[in-house]
Scaffold this active site. Sequence first.
Site, PDB file in Angstrom:
ATOM      1  N   GLY A   1       2.081   2.192  10.758  1.00  0.00           N
ATOM      2  CA  GLY A   1       3.047   3.284  10.642  1.00  0.00           C
ATOM      3  C   GLY A   1       3.711   3.674  11.951  1.00  0.00           C
ATOM      4  O   GLY A   1       4.343   4.719  12.046  1.00  0.00           O
TER       5      GLY A   1
ATOM      6  N   LYS B   1       0.183   4.226  -0.340  1.00  0.00           N
ATOM      7  CA  LYS B   1      -0.462   5.418   0.241  1.00  0.00           C
ATOM      8  C   LYS B   1      -0.189   6.642  -0.647  1.00  0.00           C
ATOM      9  O   LYS B   1      -0.179   6.511  -1.871  1.00  0.00           O
ATOM     10  CB  LYS B   1      -0.014   5.609   1.696  1.00  0.00           C
TER      11      LYS B   1
ATOM     12  N   HIS C   1      -9.767   1.088   4.447  1.00  0.00           N
ATOM     13  CA  HIS C   1      -8.526   1.252   5.212  1.00  0.00           C
ATOM     14  C   HIS C   1      -8.804   2.207   6.388  1.00  0.00           C
ATOM     15  O   HIS C   1      -9.598   3.140   6.263  1.00  0.00           O
ATOM     16  CB  HIS C   1      -7.433   1.806   4.304  1.00  0.00           C
TER      17      HIS C   1
ATOM     18  N   GLU D   1      -5.811  -4.964  10.330  1.00  0.00           N
ATOM     19  CA  GLU D   1      -4.774  -3.962  10.576  1.00  0.00           C
ATOM     20  C   GLU D   1      -5.102  -3.210  11.863  1.00  0.00           C
ATOM     21  O   GLU D   1      -5.903  -2.256  11.839  1.00  0.00           O
ATOM     22  CB  GLU D   1      -4.715  -2.961   9.423  1.00  0.00           C
TER      23      GLU D   1
ATOM     24  N   ASN E   1       0.869  -1.178   0.000  1.00  0.00           N
ATOM     25  CA  ASN E   1       0.000   0.000   0.000  1.00  0.00           C
ATOM     26  C   ASN E   1       0.901   1.223   0.000  1.00  0.00           C
ATOM     27  O   ASN E   1       1.461   1.583   1.032  1.00  0.00           O
ATOM     28  CB  ASN E   1      -0.890  -0.055   1.250  1.00  0.00           C
TER      29      ASN E   1
ATOM     30  N   GLU F   1      -7.239   4.618   7.487  1.00  0.00           N
ATOM     31  CA  GLU F   1      -7.016   6.037   7.173  1.00  0.00           C
ATOM     32  C   GLU F   1      -8.215   6.628   6.425  1.00  0.00           C
ATOM     33  O   GLU F   1      -8.511   7.814   6.547  1.00  0.00           O
ATOM     34  CB  GLU F   1      -5.698   6.194   6.397  1.00  0.00           C
TER      35      GLU F   1
ATOM     36  N   SER G   1       3.010  -2.203  10.369  1.00  0.00           N
ATOM     37  CA  SER G   1       4.456  -2.253  10.620  1.00  0.00           C
ATOM     38  C   SER G   1       5.092  -3.602  10.280  1.00  0.00           C
ATOM     39  O   SER G   1       5.989  -4.069  10.990  1.00  0.00           O
ATOM     40  CB  SER G   1       4.763  -1.856  12.068  1.00  0.00           C
TER      41      SER G   1
HETATM   42  P1  PGA Z   1       2.545   0.234   7.668  1.00  0.00           P
HETATM   43  O1  PGA Z   1       1.100   0.437   6.987  1.00  0.00           O
HETATM   44  O2  PGA Z   1       3.127  -1.039   7.119  1.00  0.00           O
HETATM   45  O3  PGA Z   1       3.324   1.461   7.271  1.00  0.00           O
HETATM   46  O4  PGA Z   1       2.312   0.139   9.139  1.00  0.00           O
HETATM   47  C1  PGA Z   1       0.244  -0.653   6.759  1.00  0.00           C
HETATM   48  C2  PGA Z   1      -1.047  -0.175   6.137  1.00  0.00           C
HETATM   49  O5  PGA Z   1      -1.580   0.859   6.572  1.00  0.00           O
HETATM   50  O6  PGA Z   1      -1.585  -0.798   5.210  1.00  0.00           O
END
Ligand code: PGA
Length: 245
Positions: free
Chosen positions: A166, A10, A93, A160, A8, A95, A205
């Site tokens: 993140g 982003k 997601h 997640e 992803n 976000e 992460s």
């Molecule tokens: P990350 O993000 O690996 O940077 O923690 C995962 C995601 O949001 O899909």
Amino acid sequence: MRQLIAGNWKMHGLSADAVALAKGVATGSAGLGCDLLVCPPFVHIAAVAQAIGGAPVAVGGQDCHAAKQGAHTGDVAAPMLRDVGATWVILGHSERRQNHHETDAQVRDKVLAAVEAGLNPIVCVGETEQERASGQETAVVGRQLAGSLPERFAGVVAYEPVWAIGTGKTATDADVAAMHGFIRDALVRQFGEAGRGILILYGGSVRPANAASLLAVPNVGGALVGGASLKAEDFLAIARAAKAG
Ligand code: PGA
């Protein structure tokens, strides 16, 4: 079942960065024991699909609108994603749920639109740190699954935990095993035997250093990778840690 390692990206990278990253992933994609997917920002999807060429790396979007077309300024419809080379889409997601106030019902409508357009949906669920601290994690995830998945569903689910995205904090293997077992049971209740075949990705992460142990946890069908998917060598290292199936 083969595991799926999905990147992803982003809101990262200009077009030259996206093409270089796509080429880097494509170059290392031969002979892996898992399936690979990259999800660039909308504006790079066509260029990324072209850069990947015939390599075994699928391309997806990070969201789509529930309508096929219409007066929806700034949105992108599922058939548009399909048209420029995407075969997958990430939906719900955290976000999107947080920053755009997406509800389970909206995610469900997007899943239906994606499937109708010929896209494979990855539906994200996960609890916040506060929800986990108060012992609500399975209630929250159960509610998200019930509300976000349509009556018939043949896509992928991604667990997640919001607090692991993140942040560098990862759920322990035991936490992941417990939640993925809970999600598996919920999917079997909701979809019968078909629920056993639904891949459940872990995200939050995931890095080369922790990928092998996370990917070996029962009911983990792959990984949804954010930060570490922005470097081809890290993303491919995670893919090499996947179980061949
Ligand atoms: P990350 O993000 O690996 O940077 O923690 C995962 C995601 O949001 O899909």
